[in-house]
Design an enzyme around this catalytic site. Structure first.
Site: not given
Ligand code: RNT
Ligand code: ZN
Length: 421
Positions: A187, A228, A230, A261, A264, A288, A296, A298, A328
């Site tokens: 990433w 990965e 984003k 992810d 993302h 992920h 956010d 995560d 993640d």
């Protein structure tokens, strides 16, 4: 709950599922074989051991200062051991390059070697755990411009190319010693806060950097690289070099694994619907699993509709062996060990629910244009006794059932993490 109660509830659940043509034992067997790759960085707020007093950069951030984060390798291993004792099944640990065993010395990213991870490999082998790996392109002086492999400065790019080269070799060594390919997630946080005019140039540089490093061929028997994407991060709101289209193109072109992810993408965009598409174009997927909340990406994973949709798509595609499930997330505002356990259990529960679906029957409805029946059964399935099956699975695997893990975490907090001051 007593042992017999768990067994009774399981028996009843089996009967109920049988009326829908679902083989519960088969589902439990499959669940047993799903290894979740547990991210090491929830334990210490993504700080690692290279420079634990340093700042977390790269567009990711933890908020909160709940007492008890792991400050040393031993503390981190102890926390992970606690987590694993509360989770049924066999799982993997996903390490970041900054979590090496540097023995108190500063080892820069272009200097790391397999020997810095040997104690992790030994620990994992002793505990019957497999390791996955991540190169670390953030929290470093040489990423201050916001760019690494796509920086305009060739010296910066060279530094990070060397990092990537070394990470691939470390991951391959891990894979070799554990007798199972190590998944190496790449990433790259490169991007900018505001309107960027050199998007094409940076993306071209990223391709050049990746091509150069990936030229070194390493057997997939040891190493599986994945990339990965984003959309944006904190401080890279306007532009990220490694966008979804970028890596979709790059991985399809190079027949590589893509990492999706869950946090993302655009706030209302989901990865569940991308699974069936990307599986048709890339050899494998790495996930992920995460939970986006507003800005956010995560938050701690919980049993949301999207988590269930991800699990359903993995199972319904019939390609479970080509989807690697990793986690993640990082939350510094609550008990970190508890955050792990909730997220892993939620992921397993979502997978179990998906495995307990009479997919073939639902497909029959679909083919015969019986859309009402499909909808009604999908609704009924939500309230089926899947949790009785999960409890049975826990009991069978010698792990606490129901809410009993909460007390265990409270005790661990009292005895261990709260004393870390
Ligand atoms: C960041 C990416 C990346 C990191 C970890 C620490 O947005 O999701 O995977 O979270 O590498
Ligand atoms: Zn991620």
């Amino acid at each position: 709950m007593k042992v017999e109660q768990v067994l009774d509830a399981y028996k009843y659940a089996k009967e109920q599922y049988a009326t829908l043509g679902v083989d519960v034992e088969n589902a439990v067997d499959k669940l047993k074989n799903i290894s979740i790759s547990i991210h090491c960085w929830q334990a210490d707020d993504v700080l690692g051991f290279e420079n634990p007093d340093g700042e977390l950069t790269g567009g990711i951030q933890t908020t909160g200062n709940f007492a008890g984060k792991a400050r040393t390798i031993n503390e981190l291993r102890s926390d992970i051991a606690k987590v694993l004792s509360l989770i049924p099944g066999k799982h993997r640990i996903s390490l970041h390059a900054i979590y090496g065993d540097f023995d108190g010395e500063f080892v820069d990213r272009d200097q790391i070697e397999p020997k810095h991870f040997q104690s992790w490999i030994d620990w994992a082998l002793e505990n019957g755990i497999k390791i996955d790996f991540n190169s670390t392109f953030f929290s470093h002086d040489k990423s201050k411009s916001g760019y690494t492999l796509s920086d305009f400065d060739p010296a910066i790019r060279n530094f990070w190319k060397e990092h990537l080269r070394r990470c691939r070799r470390i991951a391959a060594e891990i894979g070799k010693q554990q007798g199972d390919p190590c998944i190496h997630n790449i990433w790259i946080p490169d991007g900018e806060k505001d309107k960027t005019v050199s998007r094409y140039e940076h993306r071209k540089l990223l391709i050049e950097s990746l091509d150069e490093v990936l030229e070194e061929k390493i057997s997939t028997e040891y190493l599986k690289d994945c990339l990965e994407c984003k959309l944006f991060g904190i401080g890279s709101e306007s532009y990220v070099t490694g966008s979804h289209e970028f890596y979709m193109g790059y991985t399809v072109k190079n027949n590589m694994m893509l990492t999706l992810d869950a946090g993302h993408f655009h706030p209302t965009e989901t990865i569940s619907d991308k699974i069936s598409t990307m599986l048709l174009f890339v050899p494998e997927l790495n996930l992920h699993v995460s939970r986006p909340e507003r800005w956010d990406s995560d938050h701690v994973v919980i049993l949301t509709d999207e988590l269930q949709a991800i699990a359903q798509e993995i199972v319904r595609s019939g390609q479970m062996d080509r989807v690697n499930i990793g986690l993640d997330y990082f939350d510094a505002s609550i008990n970190r060990v508890g955050a792990y356990v909730v997220g892993i259990r939620a992921t397993q529960k979502a997978m179990l629910q998906a495995l307990l679906e009479p997919t073939n029957q639902l497909r029959e409805f679909e083919k015969k244009d019986k859309r009402f029946e499909r909808m009604a059964y999908l609704e009924e399935l939500k309230a089926m006794p899947w949790n009785s099956v999960y409890n049975y699975f826990c009991q069978h695997q010698g792990v606490v059932i129901g809410d009993a893990y909460i007390k265990e975490i409270q005790e661990y907090e009292k005895e261990v993490t709260s004393k870390r001051v």
